[in-house]
Design a protein around this motif. Structure first.
Motif, PDB file in Angstrom:
ATOM      1  N   ILE A 112      -6.044   2.213  10.586  1.00 33.86           N
ATOM      2  CA  ILE A 112      -5.923   3.320   9.625  1.00 33.86           C
ATOM      3  C   ILE A 112      -6.647   2.956   8.340  1.00 33.86           C
ATOM      4  O   ILE A 112      -6.427   1.868   7.791  1.00 33.86           O
ATOM      5  CB  ILE A 112      -4.435   3.586   9.285  1.00 33.86           C
ATOM      6  N   GLU A 113      -7.490   3.856   7.869  1.00 32.44           N
ATOM      7  CA  GLU A 113      -8.090   3.641   6.550  1.00 32.44           C
ATOM      8  C   GLU A 113      -7.013   3.742   5.478  1.00 32.44           C
ATOM      9  O   GLU A 113      -6.160   4.640   5.526  1.00 32.44           O
ATOM     10  CB  GLU A 113      -9.162   4.697   6.274  1.00 32.44           C
ATOM     11  N   TYR A 114      -7.083   2.849   4.525  1.00 31.98           N
ATOM     12  CA  TYR A 114      -6.161   2.823   3.386  1.00 31.98           C
ATOM     13  C   TYR A 114      -6.332   4.143   2.624  1.00 31.98           C
ATOM     14  O   TYR A 114      -7.422   4.494   2.196  1.00 31.98           O
ATOM     15  CB  TYR A 114      -6.543   1.624   2.528  1.00 31.98           C
ATOM     16  N   MET A 115      -5.225   4.868   2.441  1.00 33.56           N
ATOM     17  CA  MET A 115      -5.293   6.200   1.824  1.00 33.56           C
ATOM     18  C   MET A 115      -4.768   6.174   0.393  1.00 33.56           C
ATOM     19  O   MET A 115      -3.819   5.461   0.078  1.00 33.56           O
ATOM     20  CB  MET A 115      -4.462   7.198   2.628  1.00 33.56           C
TER      21      MET A 115
ATOM     22  N   ALA B  65       0.726   5.043  -3.309  1.00 28.36           N
ATOM     23  CA  ALA B  65      -0.273   3.964  -3.166  1.00 28.36           C
ATOM     24  C   ALA B  65      -0.889   3.684  -4.537  1.00 28.36           C
ATOM     25  O   ALA B  65      -2.074   3.919  -4.776  1.00 28.36           O
ATOM     26  CB  ALA B  65      -1.335   4.373  -2.153  1.00 28.36           C
TER      27      ALA B  65
ATOM     28  N   TYR C  14       0.825  -1.213   0.000  1.00 24.18           N
ATOM     29  CA  TYR C  14       0.000   0.000   0.000  1.00 24.18           C
ATOM     30  C   TYR C  14       0.858   1.262   0.000  1.00 24.18           C
ATOM     31  O   TYR C  14       0.325   2.371   0.002  1.00 24.18           O
ATOM     32  CB  TYR C  14      -0.930   0.020   1.222  1.00 24.18           C
ATOM     33  N   CYS C  15       2.172   1.096   0.023  1.00 27.21           N
ATOM     34  CA  CYS C  15       3.063   2.260   0.115  1.00 27.21           C
ATOM     35  C   CYS C  15       4.147   2.228  -0.947  1.00 27.21           C
ATOM     36  O   CYS C  15       4.408   3.225  -1.618  1.00 27.21           O
ATOM     37  CB  CYS C  15       3.695   2.279   1.511  1.00 27.21           C
TER      38      CYS C  15
ATOM     39  N   THR D 279       7.961   3.607  13.374  1.00 29.80           N
ATOM     40  CA  THR D 279       8.882   2.638  12.780  1.00 29.80           C
ATOM     41  C   THR D 279       8.115   1.402  12.337  1.00 29.80           C
ATOM     42  O   THR D 279       7.047   1.110  12.869  1.00 29.80           O
ATOM     43  CB  THR D 279       9.966   2.230  13.807  1.00 29.80           C
ATOM     44  N   ASN D 280       8.712   0.663  11.392  1.00 32.27           N
ATOM     45  CA  ASN D 280       8.107  -0.631  11.061  1.00 32.27           C
ATOM     46  C   ASN D 280       8.566  -1.718  12.025  1.00 32.27           C
ATOM     47  O   ASN D 280       8.123  -2.860  11.927  1.00 32.27           O
ATOM     48  CB  ASN D 280       8.404  -1.018   9.603  1.00 32.27           C
TER      49      ASN D 280
ATOM     50  N   PRO E 110      12.971   5.044   9.749  1.00 31.11           N
ATOM     51  CA  PRO E 110      13.922   5.917  10.461  1.00 31.11           C
ATOM     52  C   PRO E 110      15.066   5.157  11.126  1.00 31.11           C
ATOM     53  O   PRO E 110      16.154   5.710  11.284  1.00 31.11           O
ATOM     54  CB  PRO E 110      13.049   6.644  11.488  1.00 31.11           C
TER      55      PRO E 110
ATOM     56  N   GLY F 168       6.711  10.465   4.810  1.00 33.14           N
ATOM     57  CA  GLY F 168       6.769   9.956   6.181  1.00 33.14           C
ATOM     58  C   GLY F 168       5.439   9.599   6.819  1.00 33.14           C
ATOM     59  O   GLY F 168       5.407   9.090   7.923  1.00 33.14           O
TER      60      GLY F 168
ATOM     61  N   MET G 238       4.717   8.683  -0.482  1.00 36.04           N
ATOM     62  CA  MET G 238       4.429   8.586   0.953  1.00 36.04           C
ATOM     63  C   MET G 238       5.684   8.202   1.735  1.00 36.04           C
ATOM     64  O   MET G 238       5.922   8.709   2.823  1.00 36.04           O
ATOM     65  CB  MET G 238       3.343   7.520   1.155  1.00 36.04           C
TER      66      MET G 238
ATOM     67  N   GLY H 101      10.328   6.841   5.058  1.00 35.89           N
ATOM     68  CA  GLY H 101      11.201   5.686   5.026  1.00 35.89           C
ATOM     69  C   GLY H 101      11.198   4.982   6.389  1.00 35.89           C
ATOM     70  O   GLY H 101      10.283   5.149   7.167  1.00 35.89           O
TER      71      GLY H 101
ATOM     72  N   VAL I 171      -2.812   8.084  -1.144  1.00 34.69           N
ATOM     73  CA  VAL I 171      -1.707   9.047  -1.185  1.00 34.69           C
ATOM     74  C   VAL I 171      -0.731   8.697  -2.305  1.00 34.69           C
ATOM     75  O   VAL I 171      -0.811   7.615  -2.897  1.00 34.69           O
ATOM     76  CB  VAL I 171      -0.954   9.039   0.167  1.00 34.69           C
TER      77      VAL I 171
HETATM   78  N1  SAM Z   1       8.669   3.004   8.100  1.00 37.76           N
HETATM   79  C1  SAM Z   1       7.890   3.576   9.150  1.00 37.76           C
HETATM   80  C2  SAM Z   1       6.653   2.735   9.404  1.00 37.76           C
HETATM   81  O1  SAM Z   1       6.476   1.722   8.748  1.00 37.76           O
HETATM   82  O2  SAM Z   1       5.908   3.089  10.297  1.00 37.76           O
HETATM   83  C3  SAM Z   1       7.516   5.036   8.960  1.00 37.76           C
HETATM   84  C4  SAM Z   1       7.099   5.500   7.595  1.00 37.76           C
HETATM   85  S1  SAM Z   1       5.546   4.877   7.025  1.00 37.76           S
HETATM   86  C5  SAM Z   1       5.399   5.728   5.497  1.00 37.76           C
HETATM   87  C6  SAM Z   1       4.408   5.708   8.097  1.00 37.76           C
HETATM   88  C7  SAM Z   1       3.009   5.154   8.138  1.00 37.76           C
HETATM   89  O3  SAM Z   1       2.369   5.397   6.918  1.00 37.76           O
HETATM   90  C8  SAM Z   1       2.913   3.664   8.398  1.00 37.76           C
HETATM   91  O4  SAM Z   1       2.093   3.413   9.518  1.00 37.76           O
HETATM   92  C9  SAM Z   1       2.256   3.149   7.159  1.00 37.76           C
HETATM   93  O5  SAM Z   1       1.453   2.040   7.420  1.00 37.76           O
HETATM   94  C10 SAM Z   1       1.456   4.354   6.703  1.00 37.76           C
HETATM   95  N2  SAM Z   1       1.048   4.289   5.306  1.00 37.76           N
HETATM   96  C11 SAM Z   1       1.819   4.166   4.226  1.00 37.76           C
HETATM   97  N3  SAM Z   1       1.071   4.128   3.101  1.00 37.76           N
HETATM   98  C12 SAM Z   1      -0.220   4.233   3.490  1.00 37.76           C
HETATM   99  C13 SAM Z   1      -1.469   4.257   2.795  1.00 37.76           C
HETATM  100  N4  SAM Z   1      -1.542   4.143   1.483  1.00 37.76           N
HETATM  101  N5  SAM Z   1      -2.592   4.404   3.533  1.00 37.76           N
HETATM  102  C14 SAM Z   1      -2.537   4.514   4.871  1.00 37.76           C
HETATM  103  N6  SAM Z   1      -1.384   4.505   5.585  1.00 37.76           N
HETATM  104  C15 SAM Z   1      -0.246   4.355   4.898  1.00 37.76           C
END
Ligand code: SAM
Length: 344
Positions: free
Chosen positions: A192-195, A200, A32-33, A101-102, A75, A343, A339, A73, A197
């Motif tokens: 979190i709703e899928y965005m 995506a 999704y990112c 963070t992931n 961090p 961040g 995205m 990314g 952005v």
């Molecule tokens: N790498 C870190 C992480 O995974 O949390 C920080 C960066 S990540 C871009 C930040 C947040 O954006 C994460 O919680 C990720 O799930 C969310 N995210 C990324 N793409 C998304 C999307 N299309 N819709 C909703 N949330 C999204």
């Protein structure tokens, strides 16, 4: 400058929360990112040094920012991140210093992050199923993430937040399992709703599970859910299960909350963005490296914020045929639209 002030934008929203991306690199490839096979990265020599990040953050704090979130990314890929955390933690005007963070590298870094003065941690976790984790992220790293969350709890981060992007037909049946996983850790899950952005590129309206559907599914499992009566600028609305457990829903896609948005974002190379849906930002690196004074930097930031009228998520609601925000061809030409550069 020692006193902090309030700079309102065109809708009266104050400048309060700054999300700082410290790298655009990531060690996962979530569908999704970052679903594409390859990416255009920010050139290394454009990345802000820690000294530059702290200098810019000080200018923001002069103008009223008191909440800072470190993101990417990923961090934790940024070398010596604890040094940056320690510098920011030493600034009393930052009341809330958080990190998203992931979790893949968290097991070895959690204790050092706590010792450096980090206040709060949010870990992204979309599934507890190993195969599904691999399908979503393209890496077999679920165990590392779970170890990371356990290490963060052991280091004393409380409550940890767990952010879950809910996708129809992918992980929407796992919501109770994630709440049960979080319970003994005292962690708070936020769905979190899928965005739609930038980045995506696989997004479709059908894949979104709305806040209403999330709540309905949880009521089926747990019984009546109560909305907490809180008025904050936090993106999550919070709810209580019948046993009192709290969880959140971030409904940026179907019920956005632009009117209370006091957030803005700084990319790792110093591009300042007002909104996740923004097409362009303000380059702060260039004036900084050209020798701008603190006062000049503050004036630039204040001028841009005062003219801010972004309501990106609310405007998206109005589009009849909603589809991914930015086509792949445009993403390839400008990493700032992604995205993972902004961040989240
Ligand atoms: N790498 C870190 C992480 O995974 O949390 C920080 C960066 S990540 C871009 C930040 C947040 O954006 C994460 O919680 C990720 O799930 C969310 N995210 C990324 N793409 C998304 C999307 N299309 N819709 C909703 N949330 C999204």
């Amino acid at each position: 400058m020692t006193t902090s002030m309030t700079v309102p934008d065109r809708f009266g929203r104050p400048l309060r929360s700054l999300r700082i991306s410290v790298t655009d690199r990531c060690n996962l490839r979530c569908q999704y990112c970052m679903p594409e096979p390859d990416y255009a990265w920010l050139p290394k020599d454009t990345l802000l040094t820690f000294e530059e990040i702290v200098g810019i953050t000080d200018a923001f704090c002069d103008l009223g920012v008191n909440r800072v979130r470190i993101t990417g990314g990923e961090p934790l890929l940024r070398r010596d991140l604890t040094a940056l955390i320690a510098s920011l933690a030493a600034r009393p005007r930052i009341h809330d210093l958080a990190l998203t963070t992931n979790g893949v590298l968290l097991a070895t870094q959690a204790a050092a992050l706590k010792a450096a003065g980090l206040h709060r941690i949010t870990v992204s976790l979309d599934t507890l199923d190993r195969r599904r984790f691999r399908d979503i992220t393209r890496f077999d790293s679920l165990d590392a993430v779970l170890d990371g969350i356990a290490a963060a709890a052991a280091a004393g981060f409380a409550p940890i937040k767990i952010d879950t992007v809910v996708m129809r037909g992918v992980n929407d049946h796992e919501l109770p399992a994630l709440l049960e996983y979080a319970r003994p850790l005292g962690a708070e899950v936020r769905f979190i709703e899928y965005m739609d952005v930038g980045g995506a590129t696989q997004w479709s309206p059908h894949a979104v599970v709305s806040r209403r559907d999330i709540l309905a599914a949880l009521e089926q499992s747990y019984g009546p859910i109560v909305a907490l009566d809180e008025r904050t600028s936090a993106p999550a609305d919070r709810f209580a299960l019948p046993d009192g457990r709290i969880f959140g829903v971030i409904s940026s896609t179907t019920e956005p909350f632009c009117d209370s948005c006091d957030r803005s974002r700084l990319t790792a190379d110093g591009m300042w963005l007002m909104c996740l849906y923004a097409r362009a930002g303000t380059d702060l690196r260039r004036p900084l490296r050209a020798g701008a004074s603190d006062e000049e930097l503050r004036r630039l930031i204040a001028t841009v914020w005062r003219s801010r009228a972004d309501r990106g998520a609310e405007e998206r609601i109005g589009f009849a045929a909603r589809e991914p925000l930015i086509p792949v061809s445009a993403l390839k030409k400008d990493a700032h639209l992604e995205m993972h550069t902004r961040g989240g």
